[in-house]
Design an enzyme around this catalytic site. Structure first.
Site, PDB file in Angstrom:
ATOM      1  N   GLY A 165       0.804  -1.212   0.000  1.00 29.87           N
ATOM      2  CA  GLY A 165       0.000   0.000   0.000  1.00 29.87           C
ATOM      3  C   GLY A 165       0.842   1.269   0.000  1.00 29.87           C
ATOM      4  O   GLY A 165       0.506   2.249  -0.661  1.00 29.87           O
ATOM      5  N   CYS A 166       1.946   1.220   0.716  1.00 27.75           N
ATOM      6  CA  CYS A 166       2.702   2.436   1.033  1.00 27.75           C
ATOM      7  C   CYS A 166       3.718   2.806  -0.051  1.00 27.75           C
ATOM      8  O   CYS A 166       4.530   1.976  -0.449  1.00 27.75           O
ATOM      9  CB  CYS A 166       3.394   2.192   2.385  1.00 27.75           C
ATOM     10  SG  CYS A 166       4.939   3.044   2.621  1.00 27.75           S
ATOM     11  N   PRO A 167       3.658   4.051  -0.551  1.00 25.60           N
ATOM     12  CA  PRO A 167       4.535   4.448  -1.660  1.00 25.60           C
ATOM     13  C   PRO A 167       6.022   4.430  -1.297  1.00 25.60           C
ATOM     14  O   PRO A 167       6.869   4.232  -2.157  1.00 25.60           O
ATOM     15  CB  PRO A 167       4.074   5.866  -1.993  1.00 25.60           C
ATOM     16  CG  PRO A 167       3.405   6.366  -0.753  1.00 25.60           C
ATOM     17  CD  PRO A 167       2.790   5.157  -0.123  1.00 25.60           C
ATOM     18  N   SER A 194       7.408   2.232   0.557  1.00 29.41           N
ATOM     19  CA  SER A 194       7.795   0.835   0.368  1.00 29.41           C
ATOM     20  C   SER A 194       7.962   0.527  -1.116  1.00 29.41           C
ATOM     21  O   SER A 194       8.910  -0.151  -1.514  1.00 29.41           O
ATOM     22  CB  SER A 194       6.728  -0.110   0.932  1.00 29.41           C
ATOM     23  OG  SER A 194       6.703  -0.096   2.332  1.00 29.41           O
ATOM     24  N   THR A 195       7.039   1.042  -1.921  1.00 29.30           N
ATOM     25  CA  THR A 195       7.071   0.745  -3.358  1.00 29.30           C
ATOM     26  C   THR A 195       8.384   1.172  -3.991  1.00 29.30           C
ATOM     27  O   THR A 195       8.961   0.459  -4.814  1.00 29.30           O
ATOM     28  CB  THR A 195       5.891   1.443  -4.076  1.00 29.30           C
ATOM     29  OG1 THR A 195       4.672   0.949  -3.523  1.00 29.30           O
ATOM     30  CG2 THR A 195       5.911   1.175  -5.570  1.00 29.30           C
TER      31      THR A 195
END
Ligand code: NAG
Ligand code: NAG
Ligand code: NAG
Length: 341
Positions: free
Chosen positions: A67-69, A71-72
């Site tokens: 979900g978290c950018p 992390s992406t």
């Protein structure tokens, strides 16, 4: 003995830093009340020169959320560098119970248990560095399985380490891609510094605005910045004047890919959709269609995390069914921008 002393000193330093981090606001975790970016305090840098944290195959673990950018961007870096075999990963649950914080589940599709420590919550991982830890709990986390502590929780630092310190373990062998090439470092830093407050955090600032004037101001800053990106992409295939993707592209993309799917509606960033920008839309298509990048994008996790986590702006936590994101798979012509074909 020397190693133990170093680890001990490392703990003392972190203990000190931890006592300074006191906010535990799960909402808008990355931005303080003034709208400034809250940097992580856990920022050890893996290198051959570091007394404890050396580059090693299969020594480190990445905890992340689809979900978290933030992390992406780390996950994209990992894939583009061919390092999936060097690092293993755990995926946290995208549904967050605020009284527990980020946590693990084995029952939610696409999520995993904590594969290193088998903890229930992410906070327990932070407590390995400081048993009284009560500060911010963020993702991603770069974790050392050897000393069983967190190395670094700052996504920008982790990207740099993955780019430079683990090349010998890349499955691509010698054919390495450099996401932070020497000749473009100043320009990359400049672009990163520009897009962080205006775009990467700009969307959250629109969402966290508490009055009309503040919202309008943040909204205009965000869309002016997107227009500036659009202008750059009229000239060049990627953000930094080379013909190659750099970390700046990864950072911008991690926001763009969430924009039409979530930010536009959730945070009222609705002047224009990304698919309506002539250049940004094809640029987003090109990056999304790279198989390494596409494997890091899970729209179900993105939407369910964003629409349930930010309950201040979406109190009923209903997750919208649309929009149709088929446009991301349509053809683009970005290869025609190449200066070297
Ligand atoms: C959240 O966690 C608390 C503490 O474990 C629990 O009592 C509560 O039922 C949970 N809430 C939801 C909605 O799951
Ligand atoms: C794009 O195509 C891929 C491969 O067919 C598919 O897995 C993915 O879900 C598609 N993406 C969107 C946004 O429709
Ligand atoms: C985007 O790509 C499509 C497909 O190649 C092309 O028709 C369109 O003109 C492109 N847009 C711009 C602004 O180049």
């Amino acid at each position: 003995m020397k190693l133990i002393t170093t680890i001990f000193i490392f703990f003392i330093i972190n203990l000190f830093e931890f006592t300074m981090a006191t906010t535990n606001d799960l909402n808008f975790n990355y931005v303080d009340k003034q709208g400034n970016y809250k940097k992580s305090s856990l920022r050890e840098i893996i290198s051959n020169e570091h007394p404890v944290f050396k580059p090693e195959n299969n020594r480190y673990h990445i905890y992340h959320s689809f979900g978290c950018p933030f992390s992406t961007r780390v996950l994209i870096t990992l894939k583009l560098k061919g390092l999936e075999n060097c690092f293993d990963t755990s995926v946290v649950d995208y549904i967050v119970n605020k009284s527990v914080g980020w946590a693990f589940t084995s029952t939610t599709e696409g999520c995993t248990i904590d594969r290193v420590n088998n903890f229930k919550t992410v906070k327990e991982i932070y407590q390995l560095n400081d048993k009284n830890y009560n500060g911010r709990v963020t993702l991603p986390i770069l974790f050392d399985k050897k000393t069983n502590v967190i190395v670094n929780t700052e996504s920008s630092d982790i990207m740099r380490m993955l780019n430079s310190e683990f090349n010998q373990f890349s499955s691509f062998g010698k054919e390495k891609i450099d996401l932070y090439p020497k000749e473009y470092q100043d320009r990359i830093n400049e672009i990163n510094d520009f897009i962080l407050p205006t775009i990467n955090l700009g969307v959250y600032k629109c969402g966290s605005a508490e009055n009309q004037q503040d919202y309008t101001e943040k909204f205009n800053i965000l869309f002016d910045a997107l227009e500036r990106m659009e202008e750059i992409l009229k000239r060049d295939r990627y953000l930094v004047g080379s013909d190659k993707i750099t970390e700046s592209d990864i950072k911008l993309f991690s926001t763009l890919i969430r924009f039409d799917a979530a930010y536009l509606q959730l945070f009222k960033c609705n002047k224009r959709q990304i698919k309506e920008f002539p250049m940004l839309s094809n640029y987003t298509r090109e990056l999304y269609q790279m198989k390494e990048i596409q494997s890091t994008i899970n729209f179900h996790h993105i939407k369910y995390w964003l629409f349930t986590f930010f309950d201040k702006v979406n109190p009923l936590k209903l997750v919208p069914i649309g929009p149709d994101l088929q446009w991301l798979n349509e053809t683009h012509n970005r290869h025609l921008m190449s200066k070297y074909y």
